[in-house]
Design a protein around this motif. Structure first.
Motif, short mmCIF file in Angstrom:
data_model
loop_
_atom_site.label_atom_id
_atom_site.label_comp_id
_atom_site.label_asym_id
_atom_site.label_seq_id
_atom_site.Cartn_x
_atom_site.Cartn_y
_atom_site.Cartn_z
N THR A 16 0.83 -1.20 0.00
CA THR A 16 0.00 0.00 0.00
C THR A 16 0.86 1.25 0.00
OG1 THR A 16 -1.82 -1.12 1.15
CG2 THR A 16 -1.77 1.28 1.27
N ALA A 17 1.94 1.24 0.81
CA ALA A 17 2.85 2.38 0.85
C ALA A 17 3.48 2.64 -0.51
CB ALA A 17 3.93 2.16 1.90
N ALA A 18 3.90 1.57 -1.19
CA ALA A 18 4.51 1.72 -2.52
C ALA A 18 3.49 2.24 -3.53
CB ALA A 18 5.09 0.38 -2.97
N TYR A 19 2.29 1.69 -3.46
CA TYR A 19 1.25 2.06 -4.42
C TYR A 19 0.83 3.52 -4.26
CZ TYR A 19 -3.21 1.74 -6.97
OH TYR A 19 -4.26 1.93 -7.84
N VAL A 20 0.53 3.93 -3.03
CA VAL A 20 0.07 5.30 -2.82
C VAL A 20 1.22 6.29 -2.97
CG1 VAL A 20 -1.79 4.48 -1.32
CG2 VAL A 20 0.34 5.29 -0.29
N ILE A 123 -8.07 -0.05 -9.36
CA ILE A 123 -7.74 -0.01 -7.94
C ILE A 123 -8.52 -1.04 -7.13
CG2 ILE A 123 -9.41 1.83 -7.48
CD1 ILE A 123 -7.48 2.91 -5.37
N GLY A 124 -9.74 -1.33 -7.55
CA GLY A 124 -10.51 -2.36 -6.86
C GLY A 124 -9.81 -3.71 -6.91
N ALA A 125 -9.24 -4.06 -8.08
CA ALA A 125 -8.51 -5.31 -8.23
C ALA A 125 -7.23 -5.29 -7.40
CB ALA A 125 -8.18 -5.56 -9.70
N VAL A 130 -4.17 -7.79 -3.14
CA VAL A 130 -3.21 -7.65 -2.04
C VAL A 130 -3.87 -8.01 -0.70
CG1 VAL A 130 -1.56 -6.05 -0.98
CG2 VAL A 130 -2.04 -5.88 -3.39
N GLN A 131 -5.15 -8.36 -0.73
CA GLN A 131 -5.88 -8.87 0.44
C GLN A 131 -6.00 -7.81 1.53
OE1 GLN A 131 -4.17 -12.72 1.59
NE2 GLN A 131 -3.44 -12.97 -0.52
N ILE A 132 -6.37 -6.60 1.11
CA ILE A 132 -6.61 -5.50 2.04
C ILE A 132 -8.06 -5.54 2.48
CG2 ILE A 132 -6.62 -2.99 2.26
CD1 ILE A 132 -4.35 -2.99 0.15
N ILE A 135 -11.77 -1.69 2.38
CA ILE A 135 -11.73 -1.23 0.99
C ILE A 135 -11.87 0.29 0.91
CG2 ILE A 135 -12.92 -1.34 -1.23
CD1 ILE A 135 -13.63 -4.21 -0.62
N LYS A 136 -12.85 0.86 1.60
CA LYS A 136 -13.04 2.31 1.53
C LYS A 136 -11.81 3.05 2.04
CE LYS A 136 -18.11 2.76 1.97
NZ LYS A 136 -18.53 1.40 2.35
N THR A 137 -11.22 2.56 3.12
CA THR A 137 -10.08 3.24 3.72
C THR A 137 -8.91 3.31 2.76
OG1 THR A 137 -10.72 2.59 5.96
CG2 THR A 137 -8.42 3.18 5.61
N VAL A 138 -8.56 2.18 2.15
CA VAL A 138 -7.39 2.17 1.27
C VAL A 138 -7.69 2.86 -0.06
CG1 VAL A 138 -5.72 0.68 0.09
CG2 VAL A 138 -6.48 0.12 2.40
N THR A 139 -8.93 2.74 -0.55
CA THR A 139 -9.31 3.50 -1.73
C THR A 139 -9.15 4.99 -1.47
OG1 THR A 139 -10.93 1.81 -2.37
CG2 THR A 139 -11.16 3.98 -3.37
N GLY A 140 -9.63 5.44 -0.33
CA GLY A 140 -9.49 6.84 0.03
C GLY A 140 -8.03 7.25 0.20
N LEU A 141 -7.21 6.34 0.73
CA LEU A 141 -5.79 6.65 0.91
C LEU A 141 -5.10 6.85 -0.43
CD1 LEU A 141 -3.43 6.94 2.89
CD2 LEU A 141 -3.06 4.48 2.70
N ALA A 142 -5.41 5.98 -1.40
CA ALA A 142 -4.80 6.12 -2.72
C ALA A 142 -5.22 7.43 -3.40
CB ALA A 142 -5.18 4.93 -3.60
#
Length: 393
Positions: A16-20, A123-125, A130-132, A135-142
């Motif tokens: 997640t850190a690398a992606y965002v 981003i949904g895929a 990555v088994q996060i 979903i809303k939290t990481v979508t919002g983070l990105a």
């Protein structure tokens, strides 16, 4: 035989850190151009509308490549899609450094723009592979980091331009993007090797259009306000217009980043996403009205008040945007379908990004009343759309 290092899977948090982080660098490289619009007009000997097209190319790329990116991720997984995004971003951004004509700059910007849909549309895929869990939290983070990158680019743009010149400023943001891309490229070598069930026969082609108008309205007006800020302030003879315009754009995207991260987190843990969206969309329309009145001479406020307006506009608007995107991702729990759902939303959002800044943005100077009516009509329709969706859910 694979070494123990090569066999090791990346943790969801590290990926997640690398992606965002890469999303942040894309946003910075994109919107470092906003405060440089007058410089680009002079250097490339072109018009305001033509230069605003550089900012809109990312929107056009989303329209053309969002669904192909999701379909590709559905077929081969997210790794080749994201690796291609990294490579194209590198080629395009470094190509801009050496562009001394409009056509050359246009081609380089277009190549870099293709990286955006390859990164964000599926981003949904990405989240599900990555088994996060949240979903809303990481979508919002990105999305939040993308906007914080835009804020950083627009805020430091005038300083970079002053201290390093036009070419030096482009080189610096390109180098940041390269470092972030290498980090993500390494993380992709260690994705979880989770066996996925076969995609069923019901093919999702475009995803659900339920939230599309929300994305269209918020994304397009955010980019348009940022893109025209410096030119409007110069037209209104505001002192230090270039610096203030860069600051206003940066504040919009700072607010956007915080809102996009914070509100999905609240919705994940406290629920009532539809209510959050309705309130946020109404506030977004209200603060957009304030911006329209200021930009068209309807009223004049102090610099500090104007800065708060832009900050809160981004905070409310992209909090709602991130919630809508997260809700779209949640509609499909199977990895590849989730990518198509978010790609459809992103494509619809960026139809507005592609069209409004170059077509409606210049009207703020040539036909202010038309600019205000079109902008507010789009946002009012989006507010009605959110209220209807809240009732359905």
């Amino acid at each position: 035989m694979e070494s123990r290092f090569e066999a090791r899977e990346v943790s969801p948090g590290l990926f997640t850190a690398a992606y965002v982080g890469f999303a942040f660098s894309v946003g910075a490289a994109w919107f470092v151009l906003a405060p440089m619009v007058p410089q680009l007009i002079r250097q490339l000997h072109t018009s305001l509308g033509s230069v605003l097209l550089f900012l809109s190319l990312y929107g056009f790329a989303m329209i053309v490549f969002s669904l192909p990116a999701a379909w590709w991720a559905r077929k081969d997984g997210i790794a080749p899609v994201l690796r291609t995004a990294i490579v194209l971003s590198f080629i395009g951004l470094f190509g801009r450094i050496f562009a001394f004509s409009y056509d050359w700059f246009f081609v380089a910007q277009a190549i870099a723009a293709v990286a955006y849909p390859l990164l964000i549309s599926p981003i949904g895929a990405v989240i599900l592979q990555v088994q996060i869990k949240h979903i809303k939290t990481v979508t919002g983070l990105a999305i939040g980091m993308l906007f914080l990158g835009m804020a950083a680019g627009s805020y430091v743009g005038p300083t970079l331009l002053q201290n390093f010149g036009f070419t030096g400023a482009l080189a610096i943001v390109s180098a940041v993007n390269l470092v972030a891309g290498v980090f993500l490229f390494i993380a992709l070598n260690h994705l979880p090797h989770k066996e996925q069930r076969q995609v069923d026969e019901q093919r999702i082609v475009f995803g659900s259009p339920r939230w599309w108008w929300v994305g269209f309205a918020i994304a397009s007006t955010s980019v348009m306000f940022g893109g025209i800020a410096v030119s409007v302030l110069l037209h209104l003879h505001i002192p230090d217009a270039v610096k203030l315009g860069g600051t206003l754009t940066a504040l919009t995207f700072i607010g956007s980043g915080i809102g996009a991260i914070g509100f999905p987190l609240l919705a994940d843990f406290f629920g009532h996403s539809g209510i959050w969206q309705s309130v946020l969309m109404g506030l977004t329309t209200l603060f957009s009205l304030f911006v329209v009145l200021e930009f068209t001479g309807g009223f004049v406020v102090s610099v500090s008040t104007l800065q708060w307006i832009f900050l809160l506009l981004g905070f409310f608007g992209n909090g709602c945007y991130a919630l809508a995107l997260g809700a779209t991702a949640e509609m499909a729990r199977e990895i590849h379908k989730a990518g198509v759902q978010t790609a459809g939303f992103s494509m619809a959002s960026n139809v507005g990004v592609a069209l409004l800044p170059p077509l409606v943005g210049p009207l703020v100077i040539t036909f202010p009343a038309g600019f205000g009516v079109i902008t507010l009509a789009i946002l009012i329709l989006a507010t009605g759309n959110v209220v209807l969706n809240a009732r359905r859910t």
